[in-house]
Structure formats: structure tokens, C-alpha cells
Write an enzyme that holds these catalytic residues in place. Structure first.
Site, short mmCIF file in Angstrom:
data_model
loop_
_atom_site.label_atom_id
_atom_site.label_comp_id
_atom_site.label_asym_id
_atom_site.label_seq_id
_atom_site.Cartn_x
_atom_site.Cartn_y
_atom_site.Cartn_z
N ASP A 361 93.44 26.19 31.03
CA ASP A 361 92.43 26.33 32.08
C ASP A 361 92.07 24.94 32.59
OD1 ASP A 361 90.28 28.50 33.14
OD2 ASP A 361 89.36 26.51 32.97
N GLU A 404 92.31 29.63 38.02
CA GLU A 404 92.77 28.37 37.46
C GLU A 404 93.25 28.53 36.03
OE1 GLU A 404 88.25 28.43 36.83
OE2 GLU A 404 89.67 29.12 38.32
#
Length: 486
Positions: A361, A404
Site C-alpha cells: 500500500d 493504491e
């Protein structure tokens, strides 16, 4: 009247037959043999590319070995303290370190250009150690990082030189690691060329240009004789100084066999044509007319089918891309990632292989979007994917599973290797600088959670555990990797 008609048609038959034979011989030699020439040239160029790629790979391997040792913290401390324990652990007698690395010499030089330590796996170089090391330290004194082919007393060598720094690139340089590998006929002859020779025959022009990863300044000239395809490959160092020529050759079997085949083919066809013309010349015009109509119809239908097939093929590519590829990052989308990872998990369970899932992430990605806009955020995602793709191999499954959030599935890799890959990705991301239009530099970091198949038999459970580890990485400061420990 009938005799005149018969004689006229016989004359037409003979003239047509002679013209057809001439056309047959001309076209077969011009087109078929030209195709053989073209194929032979292409094959020779591919052989050269494979040959030089093998040499380039040797240079790349030597460069990687040099970079590994020069970026090792133990090497950094050894140059300063001359710690004998370092020598014992890495190059003690009987350890065969150089043999295992596939190199012939390793030389450690301090900043005063003095040799601190050297070791050899080649008797000729070792017997001439003093002159060789003086040559190396003097000629390449001004170069901090170098990868080149060099000439020492008519011995042709791969040389790689790298600056000794800490693994995190902090601190000043303390010297250099230089590695050497001998380039000889034994290595070169294990190729697709029938004959290879090392010579000193410099050429002027180059017929072929190649883009290689390490090797530079190469000129290639190709010549053909009636029986052989000859290549001369010149190597130059970083100063454009001529080093070595390698001559390669292969028999022109393709063209020679094609000439024999064309000759036999033309002879057989000539006989067959004579017999065919003898029996059908009276009906030639009618048959030709019908054939022309039929050929035009076949060509028209073939073009229609080709056009429809191309459209169908393009549509299939578009559908596949929509179903499997993320439109922004050009990597696997969530659906494709889960399908392929599930298949790898089943294979891992069936064959009792290791399977690891790395969840990634981007840290503070929302802040990047809020501050710079979504276009810059998209650019960060793309740069991140380029970094990952440059590190992982084609067997790894890399996909975007959220905004993301990304995942990589590794099959049959030990946990240490996966950790090293993950850390390399993290370091490269942390060191990446994205220059914006106003010359502002944007940096980004990532957090990672790594889980390997233990008692889980479901990809969702493995991902859930990886996600928990990722959350722990973010909770404990970000820009780090947290892995599951049994």
C-alpha cells in the site's frame, strides 16, 4: 487451312513454353533465392545478437558480482581495518569463492590507488600479478565505475570496477572492487557459429547496430563468399580505444541448398509443363479465363475473410485487456490477480511448494492526491508499477486490487528471497524522485505485509493475513515490511 491453324498454334505453344520456362527460371532464382538470401542474412544477424547477448550477459553477471561486493558493509569495514577475518570468511584457501562466482580475479584497491588485497583463479594472471595489478590501477585510475573488455598482454578480459560504499549509500567511498574474467576461445566456441577466432583486425565501418545492456562501442561487418557467411566484430573500450576483433563464420547452407532445390524443381517442372502444354494448349485460353475469374473471386473473398479476422482479433484483444488488465498501470486487475493466484495456490498445495503473498500500500496516497491532484497520483502509481516490474521476474503475479493497494504472489520461492525482493522494492520506491512541472521533487514510500502459505488453503485467507500485516506496518511507522512468523 487446318495445317496453317495447327502450325500457328504449335508456334504459339513453343513460344509460350519457352517464355514460361524463362519466366520460371527467372522468378524462382530472383524471388525464392532472394528470400533465401534474406533469411540467411536475418539468421546471421540473429546469431550475432545471440552471440553478443551471451557476452553481454557475462559482463552483466560480472558487473552484478562487483556491485554486490562493493555495496557490502563488511567490504566497507575491511578496506578501513584490513580485517583478516573478512579474508578468512570469504577467500580462505580451499573455499573456491572465485570459481563459484565464475571469475578469474578480484582486486581490492583503496582511495590511494593501492592494492589492499587480491586473489586469483587464473595461473597466467597470478604469475604476472605485479605487472597486471600495476596495469589495472594505472590505466583505470580515474574511473570510479567501469564495465569494459580490456587487452592485457594479448589476453582479453572482462573488467568490472565499482566504488566501495555502504549498503545504504551513506558515508564516503573507501576504495574500489575490481573483478576480472578471461575471455578465451573455450567460452566463445560454445555458440551457434561453426568457427570463431580472436584476432587483431580493426574494421572501419559497421553494418549492424545493437542495443546491449553493458557492452558498448561495438562495430560489426558482414561479408559473404560463395560458401561462407563471415562476420568481424570489433570491440572498443570506454575511450573508443580498439581492443579486440572476433571473427565468426557459418556455412551458407541455406542458400546453397536452395540453389540445388531450385535447379531440381525447375528441371522437373520443365518436363511436366511440356507434357501439360502438349495436351491442353488448344484449350489454354478458356482455362486461363476461367482461372482468372476464379482467382479474382478467391482473392476478393480472402481479403474479406482477412479483414473480418483482423477485426475479430482486435476485438478479442480489447475484451481480454478489459477483463484482465488495469487500464492505468497496465498490470493485472483484481479479477485477473485472484484467478491466477488461486491457480498458483492450488499448484502449491498439490506439489507441496511454497507460496507467498506480498500486499503493498502506498503511504499517504490520499494526501498526494489532495495536494497535487489525481493526475500526479496516477503518475506515482505508474512509477511504482515500473519499479516493481523492473525487479520481479515474469513468474510472479503482480496485480492492482484497489486504489493504491497492490499484491504480488510468489510461487516456489523461499521466504528469504521474497524478503530481499520486497526490501529492494521498498528501497527503490523510497529513493525514487518524481520531478513535477515546477521542478518540485515528489517522494513516496510504501508499506508491505508478507504472508506465506502455512495452514491456509484459500487465497482470500492468505490475503487477509497479508492485509493484517500491512496494517501493522502502517501502524508502526510505515515505509517498512512486516512478515508473518510461524
Amino acid at each position: 487451312m487446318e495445317i496453317k491453324y495447327f502450325r500457328t498454334h504449335i508456334s504459339y505453344f513453343i513460344i509460350s513454353y519457352i517464355l514460361l520456362l524463362f519466366f520460371l527460371f527467372f522468378t524462382s532464382y530472383k524471388f525464392f533465392l532472394n528470400d533465401s538470401f534474406s533469411l540467411e542474412k536475418t539468421q546471421n544477424e540473429n546469431n550475432i545478437k545471440i552471440f553478443l547477448t551471451n557476452i553481454d550477459n557475462e559482463m552483466k553477471n560480472l558487473k552484478n558480482t562487483t556491485n554486490d561486493y562493493s555495496a557490502w558493509d563488511d567490504t566497507y569495514e575491511f578496506i578501513k581495518n584490513k580485517n583478516k577475518q573478512y579474508i578468512y570468511e570469504n577467500f580462505r584457501e580451499g573455499s573456491e569463492t572465485l570459481k563459484n562466482l565464475g571469475i578469474d580475479s578480484m582486486i581490492y584497491v583503496n582511495l590511494e590507488n593501492k592494492v589492499i588485497f587480491s586473489i586469483y583463479n587464473n595461473k597466467d594472471l597470478e604469475n604476472n600479478k605485479s605487472n597486471f595489478e600495476e596495469f589495472i590501477t594505472t590505466k583505470f585510475k580515474e574511473k570510479t565505475n567501469l564495465n569494459s573488455i580490456i587487452n592485457f598482454n594479448s589476453n582479453f578480459l572482462y573488467l568490472s570496477k565499482s566504488e566501495i560504499l555502504k549498503s545504504d549509500k551513506s558515508g564516503k567511498s573507501r576504495g574500489y572492487v575490481i573483478t576480472i574474467k578471461l575471455l578465451d576461445n573455450t567460452q566463445l566456441n560454445n555458440t551457434i557459429f561453426k568457427k570463431i577466432e580472436i584476432k587483431n583486425e580493426k574494421i572501419i565501418s559497421s553494418d549492424l547496430n545493437l542495443n546491449l545492456q553493458v557492452l558498448e562501442n561495438i562495430k560489426i561487418r558482414t561479408e559473404t563468399t560463395s560458401n561462407d557467411m563471415l562476420n568481424t566484430i570489433d570491440f572498443f573500450d570506454y575511450n573508443d580505444e580498439y581492443i579486440i576483433s572476433i571473427n565468426t563464420s557459418n556455412k551458407r547452407e541455406l542458400v546453397n541448398n536452395a540453389e540445388k532445390t531450385i535447379y531440381i524443381f525447375n528441371l522437373i517442372v520443365s518436363i511436366v509443363l511440356f507434357l501439360v502444354f502438349y495436351f491442353i494448349y488448344k484449350n489454354q485460353y478458356l482455362i486461363q479465363t476461367r482461372n482468372d475469374v476464379l482467382n479474382k473471386e478467391v482473392t476478393r473473398r480472402t481479403r474479406q475473410l482477412d479483414k473480418a479476422f483482423r477485426k475479430l482479433k482486435d476485438k478479442n484483444k480489447e475484451l481480454y485487456s478489459l477483463a484482465h488488465i488495469d487500464s492505468l498501470t497496465k498490470i493485472r486487475n483484481r479479477r485477473s490477480f485472484f484467478i491466477e493466484s488461486e491457480e498458483l495456490l492450488n499448484s502449491a498445495i498439490k506439489n507441496d511448494k511454497n507460496l507467498c503473498v506480498l500486499m503493498i500500500d502506498l503511504d499517504h496516497f490520499k494526501s498526494i492526491n489532495d495536494k497535487y491532484g489525481h493526475s500526479i497520483g496516477d503518475k506515482v502509481l505508474i512509477e511504482f508499477c515500473l519499479i516493481v516490474n523492473s525487479i520481479i521476474d515474469e513468474k510472479a503475479i503482480f496485480g492492482r486490487i484497489g486504489g493504491e493497494e497492490f499484491c504480488i504472489t510468489f510461487f516456489n520461492k523461499n521466504i528469504k528471497s521474497v524478503e530481499n525482493i520486497a526490501e529492494k522494492i521498498r528501497n527503490n520506491c523510497a529513493n525514487k524522485q518524481i520531478i513535477l512541472e515546477n521542478n518540485e521533487i515528489l517522494n513516496f514510500t510504501i508499506s508491505m505485509g508478507l504472508n506465506c502459505r502455512d495452514n491456509f488453503d484459500n487465497i482470500d485467507k492468505i490475503l487477509q493475513k497479508s492485509d493484517e500485516l500491512l496494517y501493522e506496518a502502517k501502524k508502526t511507522g510505515r515505509n517498512r515490511l512486516i512478515r508473518f512468523h510461524r
